[in-house]
Design a protein around this motif. Structure first.
Motif, short mmCIF file in Angstrom:
data_model
loop_
_atom_site.label_atom_id
_atom_site.label_comp_id
_atom_site.label_asym_id
_atom_site.label_seq_id
_atom_site.Cartn_x
_atom_site.Cartn_y
_atom_site.Cartn_z
N GLN A 31 10.29 -2.03 -10.00
CA GLN A 31 9.70 -3.36 -10.09
C GLN A 31 8.45 -3.45 -10.93
O GLN A 31 8.10 -4.49 -11.44
N SER A 32 7.71 -2.35 -11.03
CA SER A 32 6.44 -2.36 -11.74
C SER A 32 6.48 -1.32 -12.85
O SER A 32 6.96 -0.21 -12.63
N TYR A 51 5.33 -6.74 -14.92
CA TYR A 51 6.08 -6.83 -13.67
C TYR A 51 7.31 -7.72 -13.77
O TYR A 51 8.20 -7.66 -12.92
N SER A 52 7.36 -8.59 -14.79
CA SER A 52 8.49 -9.50 -14.89
C SER A 52 9.09 -9.45 -16.29
O SER A 52 8.43 -9.03 -17.25
N LYS A 67 14.79 -6.00 -17.50
CA LYS A 67 15.27 -5.30 -16.31
C LYS A 67 16.78 -5.14 -16.31
O LYS A 67 17.31 -4.16 -15.81
N ASP A 94 8.87 -1.09 -5.64
CA ASP A 94 8.15 -1.77 -4.57
C ASP A 94 8.43 -1.13 -3.22
O ASP A 94 9.54 -0.67 -2.97
#
Lengths: 111, 114
Positions: A31-32, A51-52, A67, A94
């Protein structure tokens, strides 16, 4: 087993060019994502976190995250000789406390 | 602001001797703390991490151990060093509150075992 893969390089670019550093990871729930710069003989220095999905810009640095393709990259615009270093990619899942690092890509910016 | 210290900066030790490396963090409370080792020209190997006082998770079974006697103090030890213990030892910390997952490294200790 979570794996983070980077091309070891060296990646050589002329001064003023764009340097593109790439990283792939194996864990779909990561996630990170982080990029560190490590000068020879020194400790890693955090330069970007993302993160996104999409792009994140900070000065001459842009981090890109996809991702779905499990791919994160770092672009360095207007590369300078002082950018010559090893760049480490790191991922974190996460709710887990561990970070997984790639082995790093060595960047050489030639004057 | 937060600061992380490591000492000593450089260490040369004979094989079979003991080891104690110390790491302290200032300006934060209850951080996650980490010990990594980086062999020459290699990536980072996670050795230990801690989420609180007295809590240690070991990643690699070796002749090394870690302790966290205080909230912001992390110690790496060995009773008898091996040649293969040579490397660059890095301590790192991370916030445990909020959504910030960023991890920050100390200046490192370069250990040479002869």
């Amino acid at each position: 087993q979570k794996e983070v893969e980077q091309n070891s390089g060296p990646l050589s670019v002329p001064e003023g060019a764009i340097a593109s550093l790439n990283c792939t990871y194996s864990d779909r729930v990561s996630q990170s994502f982080f990029w560190y710069r490590q000068y020879s003989g020194k400790s890693p220095e955090l330069i970007m976190s993302i993160y996104s999905n999409g792009d994140k810009e900070d000065g001459r640095f842009t981090a890109q995250l996809n991702k779905a393709s499990q791919y994160v990259s770092l672009l360095i615009r207007d590369s300078q000789p002082s950018d010559s270093a090893t760049y480490l990619c790191a991922v974190k899942v996460d709710n887990f406390n561990k970070f997984y690092f790639g082995s790093g890509t060595k960047l050489n910016v030639k004057p | 602001s937060q600061t992380i210290h490591q000492w000593p900066a450089t260490l040369v030790q004979p094989v079979g001797s003991p080891l104690s490396l110390e790491c302290t963090v200032e300006g934060t409370s209850n951080p996650n703390l980490y010990w990594y080792r980086q062999a020459a020209g290699r990536g980072l190997q996670l050795l230990f991490y801690s989420v609180g006082i007295g809590q240690i998770s070991s990643e690699v079974p070796q002749n090394l151990s870690a302790s966290r006697p205080q909230d912001r103090q992390f110690i790496l030890s060995s009773k008898k060093l091996l040649l293969s213990d040579s490397g660059f030892y890095l301590c790192a910390w991370r916030h445990t509150s909020g959504s910030n997952n960023e991890q920050f490294f100390g200046p490192g200790t370069r250990l040479t075992v002869l």
